[in-house]
Design a protein around this motif. Structure first.
Motif, PDB file in Angstrom:
ATOM      1  N   ALA A 288       0.784  -1.267   0.101  1.00 51.22           N
ATOM      2  CA  ALA A 288       0.067   0.014   0.074  1.00 51.22           C
ATOM      3  C   ALA A 288       0.826   1.164  -0.049  1.00 51.22           C
ATOM      4  N   ALA A 289       2.052   1.281   0.741  1.00 50.16           N
ATOM      5  CA  ALA A 289       2.913   2.245   1.002  1.00 50.16           C
ATOM      6  C   ALA A 289       3.480   2.667  -0.573  1.00 50.16           C
ATOM      7  N   ALA A 290       3.960   1.502  -1.238  1.00 51.24           N
ATOM      8  CA  ALA A 290       4.525   1.828  -2.430  1.00 51.24           C
ATOM      9  C   ALA A 290       3.812   2.342  -3.422  1.00 51.24           C
ATOM     10  N   ALA A 291       2.464   1.593  -3.437  1.00 55.31           N
ATOM     11  CA  ALA A 291       1.156   2.301  -4.522  1.00 55.31           C
ATOM     12  C   ALA A 291       1.004   3.648  -4.159  1.00 55.31           C
ATOM     13  N   ALA A 292       0.901   4.131  -2.898  1.00 60.97           N
ATOM     14  CA  ALA A 292       0.573   5.496  -2.660  1.00 60.97           C
ATOM     15  C   ALA A 292       1.462   6.328  -2.860  1.00 60.97           C
ATOM     16  N   SER A 293       2.589   6.027  -2.639  1.00 66.50           N
ATOM     17  CA  SER A 293       3.939   6.996  -3.117  1.00 66.50           C
ATOM     18  C   SER A 293       4.268   6.849  -4.395  1.00 66.50           C
ATOM     19  N   GLY A 294       4.013   5.797  -5.087  1.00 61.42           N
ATOM     20  CA  GLY A 294       4.373   5.729  -6.419  1.00 61.42           C
ATOM     21  C   GLY A 294       6.090   5.538  -6.638  1.00 61.42           C
ATOM     22  N   LEU A 295       6.551   5.347  -5.688  1.00 59.11           N
ATOM     23  CA  LEU A 295       8.053   5.387  -5.648  1.00 59.11           C
ATOM     24  C   LEU A 295       8.616   3.952  -5.307  1.00 59.11           C
ATOM     25  N   PRO A 296       9.746   3.565  -5.787  1.00 56.09           N
ATOM     26  CA  PRO A 296      10.460   2.239  -5.238  1.00 56.09           C
ATOM     27  C   PRO A 296      10.995   2.726  -3.740  1.00 56.09           C
ATOM     28  N   LEU A 297      10.740   1.627  -2.871  1.00 57.50           N
ATOM     29  CA  LEU A 297      10.904   1.706  -1.385  1.00 57.50           C
ATOM     30  C   LEU A 297      12.023   0.775  -0.971  1.00 57.50           C
ATOM     31  N   ALA A 298      12.843   1.417  -0.165  1.00 58.03           N
ATOM     32  CA  ALA A 298      13.877   0.489   0.433  1.00 58.03           C
ATOM     33  C   ALA A 298      14.258   0.796   1.817  1.00 58.03           C
ATOM     34  N   ASP A 299      14.995  -0.175   2.555  1.00 58.72           N
ATOM     35  CA  ASP A 299      15.282  -0.065   3.826  1.00 58.72           C
ATOM     36  C   ASP A 299      14.182   0.155   4.601  1.00 58.72           C
ATOM     37  N   ALA A 300      13.041  -0.667   4.414  1.00 63.25           N
ATOM     38  CA  ALA A 300      11.950  -0.504   5.225  1.00 63.25           C
ATOM     39  C   ALA A 300      11.962  -1.179   6.635  1.00 63.25           C
ATOM     40  N   VAL A 301      11.438  -0.439   7.561  1.00 62.97           N
ATOM     41  CA  VAL A 301      11.435  -1.153   9.029  1.00 62.97           C
ATOM     42  C   VAL A 301       9.923  -0.827   9.543  1.00 62.97           C
ATOM     43  N   VAL A 302       9.404  -1.555  10.146  1.00 61.85           N
ATOM     44  CA  VAL A 302       8.334  -1.511  10.606  1.00 61.85           C
ATOM     45  C   VAL A 302       8.044  -1.577  12.325  1.00 61.85           C
ATOM     46  N   ARG A 303       7.518  -0.745  12.837  1.00 62.46           N
ATOM     47  CA  ARG A 303       7.284  -0.660  14.373  1.00 62.46           C
ATOM     48  C   ARG A 303       6.003  -0.682  14.814  1.00 62.46           C
ATOM     49  N   PRO A 304       5.928  -1.011  16.242  1.00 63.15           N
ATOM     50  CA  PRO A 304       4.479  -0.870  16.529  1.00 63.15           C
ATOM     51  C   PRO A 304       4.190   0.762  17.251  1.00 63.15           C
ATOM     52  N   VAL A 305       3.066   0.933  17.151  1.00 59.25           N
ATOM     53  CA  VAL A 305       2.614   2.364  17.738  1.00 59.25           C
ATOM     54  C   VAL A 305       1.786   2.044  19.039  1.00 59.25           C
TER      55      VAL A 305
END
Length: 484
Positions: A288-305
């Motif tokens: 979803a983030a890649a589609a919404a941004s329209g950009l290739p994504l790298a170095d992704a990290v996921v954290r809890p909120v």
């Protein structure tokens, strides 16, 4: 000779060094000794700080040269945050870091605009704002004497987090902060207070006051959850290629399962995606983030909120700065700075500090709750479509926020709150952007004749157009710093 009053600040990365440097700078002349326990960094290459304008004032207090800051960190300026709807079901809006219009008859411009709009004016509020108009034209708005007479022009920063923290560590060192690197820190309990800090299971430090600058010590039963206010429980940070021409504002794009924010920078475009695990897993969020941004994504990290604040930010001899905010507006450093400034204002003159502690807790909790309300209004008032937003609109709304919305809708006024860290223009942008339309205005402004209002409006629009054309683009400004 009596020993100096000692403060130990615990934490990591930018919050640690901002707090330690500010305390050393503000209290060093009083003989206060500031030490820092530096825990391992929690930063990833994709992390960046998208800050509010208030941070500039703290930098000035710390004698941080802005040109040096931007050169060393690879940072850029931002005039605000633009909110858009991917599905196109709701018009977007710009939250610009500046005021709109100038006073008429000694009264705030906004009420006059509301009245004029009710009588057929078709000019958007943003057209009267130097900051918003410049942002729409792809230009920065750098305050000068003329613009300051007209109204407030502010900007924040997009700062890559790793070099920013490194630079702040050097600032703290310049201000005399003694540093103790450690892998872990544990509180050793005393009578109603923390008697000492145990570093790495062997070294012990003592101080008159301890400052937790971001999760160094567990809060246990001293944590007030804000989970009912916010739908986001997961956040993804990623890096994308930089834009050829760096935009002068961030953008937050609402999708059916969450939102994606783009923070333009020089080394990269920093992408943040917030969502609820109820509506998608990590892999779906990345897509979803890649589609919404329209950009290739790298170095992704996921954290809890885990949103919330300390019930008592100052308990015993430990002050916990800031809170865990929802990430949608990037207010973490703003809330942290509010607590830090208040600590300096209420810093104890001696070791018996019950009165200062009580006052700090009163003011700091009110300030943090006010910022929380600003964040939660984005969800409670949003009209975006999708299951994420349907759930968001069902979140808790505080009585203060409900009153603020009702008063704004009734007569275009903002409820006065003592501990406010966001300017009126930010609240107006948020309310108007989400469709809260004032139904009337304060009757006192009716004393100004309509023809005078029209003439004033024409003068303002002309001044804004003239000023914006004089402003540089982001590239022009940053290039000038590089050769300065």
């Amino acid at each position: 000779m009596s020993r100096p009053f000692t403060v130990i600040v615990m934490g990591r990365d930018a919050p640690l060094w901002l707090a330690a440097a500010a305390l050393a700078r503000g209290l060093g002349a009083s003989g206060v000794r500031v030490e820092a326990v530096e825990l391992p960094s929690a930063l990833a290459p994709a992390d960046a700080h998208a800050t509010f304008p208030a941070l500039e004032a703290l930098h000035n207090q710390l004698r941080i040269d802005e040109a040096m800051l931007l050169r060393v960190t690879g940072g850029s300026l931002t005039l605000g945050r633009n909110f858009t709807d991917i599905a196109g079901t709701w018009p977007g809006f710009l939250h610009a870091y500046g005021s709109a219009g100038t006073q008429i008859g000694g009264r705030d411009f906004f009420a006059y605009w509301v009245k004029a709009r009710a009588h057929g004016l078709g000019v958007p509020l943003d057209d009267f704002s130097l900051t918003a108009a410049a942002a729409r034209q792809g230009r920065l708005m750098l305050p000068d004497e003329e613009s300051e007479i007209y109204g407030r022009c502010d900007y924040g920063y997009h700062l890559p987090a790793i070099p920013y923290a490194r630079m702040l560590r050097d600032v703290a060192d310049r201000h005399g902060v003694v540093v103790h690197p450690a892998v872990s820190v544990t509180a050793v309990s005393g009578e109603g207070a923390v008697a000492a800090l145990d570093l790495d299971g062997g070294r012990r430090l003592t101080a008159d006051l301890l400052v937790d600058a971001g999760g160094a010590l567990p809060q246990g039963d001293n944590f007030l959850s804000w989970r009912d206010y916010f739908p986001v429980d997961r956040v993804l940070a990623a890096a994308a290629p930089p834009f050829a021409n760096i935009p002068v504002y961030a953008e937050c794009r609402a999708g059916p399962a969450g939102w994606t924010a783009l923070h333009p920078g020089r080394p990269a475009t920093f992408v943040t995606h917030g969502w609820s695990s109820t509506h998608g897993d990590d892999a779906e969020a990345f897509a979803a983030a890649a589609a919404a941004s329209g950009l290739p994504l790298a170095d992704a990290v996921v954290r809890p909120v885990v949103p919330g604040r300390p019930i008592l930010p100052w308990r015993g001899n430990v002050v916990t700065l800031g809170a865990s905010f929802d990430p949608v507006h990037g207010v973490d450093l703003l809330g942290f700075q509010a607590g830090l400034v208040q600590l300096l204002a209420n810093f104890p003159a001696r070791t018996g500090f019950a009165a200062e502690r009580d006052e700090y807790n009163r003011v700091a909790t009110a300030a943090l709750d006010r910022i929380r309300d600003f964040q939660s209004a984005h969800y409670a008032l949003a009209r975006y479509a999708g299951p994420f937003w349907d759930a968001a609109r069902g979140g808790t709304v505080s009585p203060d926020l409900a009153h603020a919305v009702a008063l704004f809708r009734a007569r275009a006024e903002l409820a006065p709150f003592e501990e406010e860290n966001l300017p009126p223009d930010s609240w107006r942008a948020l309310f108007l952007g989400h469709g809260v339309q004032p139904e009337s205005w304060p009757p006192a402004i009716d004393q100004v004749p309509p023809e005078e209002m029209k003439a004033q409006f024409r003068r303002m629009l002309g001044f804004v157009r003239e000023q914006v054309l004089r402003q540089p683009t982001q590239e022009e400004y940053l290039a000038g710093l590089a050769h300065g």
